[in-house]
Design a protein around this motif. Sequence first.
Motif, short mmCIF file in Angstrom:
data_model
loop_
_atom_site.label_atom_id
_atom_site.label_comp_id
_atom_site.label_asym_id
_atom_site.label_seq_id
_atom_site.Cartn_x
_atom_site.Cartn_y
_atom_site.Cartn_z
N GLU A 193 12.95 46.74 20.18
CA GLU A 193 13.85 47.53 21.02
C GLU A 193 13.19 48.83 21.47
O GLU A 193 13.37 49.26 22.62
N LEU A 194 12.44 49.45 20.60
CA LEU A 194 11.72 50.66 20.98
C LEU A 194 10.67 50.37 22.04
O LEU A 194 10.47 51.17 22.97
N SER A 195 10.02 49.22 21.92
CA SER A 195 9.03 48.84 22.92
C SER A 195 9.70 48.62 24.28
O SER A 195 9.18 49.06 25.32
N ARG A 196 10.83 47.96 24.27
CA ARG A 196 11.57 47.73 25.52
C ARG A 196 12.05 49.05 26.11
O ARG A 196 12.03 49.25 27.33
N ALA A 197 12.49 49.96 25.25
CA ALA A 197 12.94 51.27 25.72
C ALA A 197 11.80 52.02 26.39
O ALA A 197 11.97 52.65 27.44
N SER A 198 10.61 51.94 25.79
CA SER A 198 9.44 52.59 26.38
C SER A 198 9.13 52.00 27.76
O SER A 198 8.82 52.73 28.70
N ASP A 199 9.24 50.67 27.87
CA ASP A 199 8.99 50.02 29.16
C ASP A 199 9.98 50.50 30.22
O ASP A 199 9.61 50.74 31.38
N ARG A 200 11.25 50.62 29.82
CA ARG A 200 12.27 51.06 30.78
C ARG A 200 12.00 52.48 31.26
O ARG A 200 12.16 52.79 32.44
N LEU A 201 11.58 53.35 30.34
CA LEU A 201 11.26 54.73 30.73
C LEU A 201 10.08 54.76 31.70
O LEU A 201 10.08 55.50 32.68
N LEU A 202 9.07 53.97 31.40
CA LEU A 202 7.90 53.91 32.28
C LEU A 202 8.30 53.37 33.66
O LEU A 202 7.88 53.92 34.70
N ASN A 203 9.13 52.33 33.67
CA ASN A 203 9.56 51.75 34.95
C ASN A 203 10.41 52.73 35.76
O ASN A 203 10.37 52.74 36.99
N SER A 204 11.17 53.57 35.05
CA SER A 204 12.02 54.53 35.76
C SER A 204 11.17 55.55 36.51
O SER A 204 11.59 56.12 37.52
N VAL B 43 16.80 54.68 32.66
CA VAL B 43 16.78 55.67 31.60
C VAL B 43 17.95 55.45 30.64
O VAL B 43 17.79 55.53 29.41
N THR B 44 19.12 55.15 31.20
CA THR B 44 20.30 54.88 30.37
C THR B 44 20.06 53.70 29.44
O THR B 44 20.38 53.74 28.25
N GLU B 45 19.47 52.63 29.99
CA GLU B 45 19.17 51.45 29.17
C GLU B 45 18.16 51.80 28.09
O GLU B 45 18.27 51.34 26.95
N LEU C 79 18.79 51.37 24.07
CA LEU C 79 17.90 50.60 23.22
C LEU C 79 17.34 51.44 22.08
O LEU C 79 17.22 50.98 20.93
N THR C 80 17.00 52.69 22.40
CA THR C 80 16.48 53.59 21.37
C THR C 80 17.53 53.86 20.30
O THR C 80 17.22 53.88 19.10
N GLN C 81 18.79 54.05 20.74
CA GLN C 81 19.86 54.30 19.78
C GLN C 81 20.07 53.11 18.87
O GLN C 81 20.27 53.25 17.66
N ARG D 250 19.39 50.60 13.54
CA ARG D 250 18.83 49.54 12.71
C ARG D 250 17.90 50.09 11.64
O ARG D 250 17.93 49.67 10.48
N ILE D 251 17.07 51.05 12.03
CA ILE D 251 16.16 51.65 11.07
C ILE D 251 16.94 52.38 9.97
O ILE D 251 16.62 52.29 8.78
N GLY D 252 18.00 53.08 10.39
CA GLY D 252 18.83 53.78 9.41
C GLY D 252 19.44 52.83 8.40
O GLY D 252 19.47 53.11 7.20
N ALA D 253 19.94 51.69 8.89
CA ALA D 253 20.54 50.69 8.00
C ALA D 253 19.49 50.10 7.07
O ALA D 253 19.73 49.88 5.88
N SER D 254 18.31 49.84 7.61
CA SER D 254 17.27 49.21 6.80
C SER D 254 16.75 50.14 5.71
O SER D 254 16.29 49.68 4.66
N LEU D 255 16.84 51.44 5.93
CA LEU D 255 16.36 52.39 4.93
C LEU D 255 17.21 52.37 3.67
O LEU D 255 16.75 52.75 2.58
#
Length: 222
Positions: free
Chosen positions: A55-66, A80-82, A86-88, A93-98
């Motif tokens: 999801e973080l990778s996809r978020a990075s792609d969306r920012l770059l595309n924007s 940017v909204t997407e 995705l980042t949230q 997920r990371i918070g839950a996994s911790l």
Amino acid sequence: MQARRIARELALLSVGQLPSKPQQLQTQQLQDIVLAAIRTLTTEVQDTLETAAAELSRASDRLLNSETRAIDLNSAKAMVTEAVELTQKAINRIGASLELPEFIQLVNQKEVRAYAMEILTQVQANRAKVDQLIDESMVDWQLSRLARVDQDILRIAVTEMWVLGLAPQVAINEAVELGKRYSGDEGHRFINGVLRRVSDRLSGKPVADLSDSSVSGSNSAG
């Protein structure tokens, strides 16, 4: 995190692996069931972190595309909204996994495993009667029609309050917390209502009467 709360959650993760028909389980069989639940949790941590990374990778792609591919301001904002969404999700997920590594460490404590195995033993030994009591406490519904996780939360709570002697309000509160974590959006409210009716029935009906009652009408789910 309290030992019994951890044990209760471990029992919930394990109870679905119990045989569908009541039978005497050996200690080693129960230990194997508990171990399988712990392994499932470990796998869940790995899967959750992998999903978060994607999801973080996809978020990075969306920012770059924007910045490079947006044809106008509105499309850039949408990208940017997407990316933010995705980042949230990834952060959640990371918070839950911790929380899970701590949980996995705690379930190895002797007192945690002992109480989890006690719950599993009593749920299995008293399942038909527990299921009957739950069915009798439901309004225009049946236990077998509920999601499996809701069935198991109810079984654990009723077993704790009826067989293991846990105070009804404590059993209900703990079941509601499990419902918030593992059930659907409205699941914990439904669980709360059913267990309050179970508590009312138990307070007005001697345990001896319940134990001797016929269970032929039970709608236990396989």
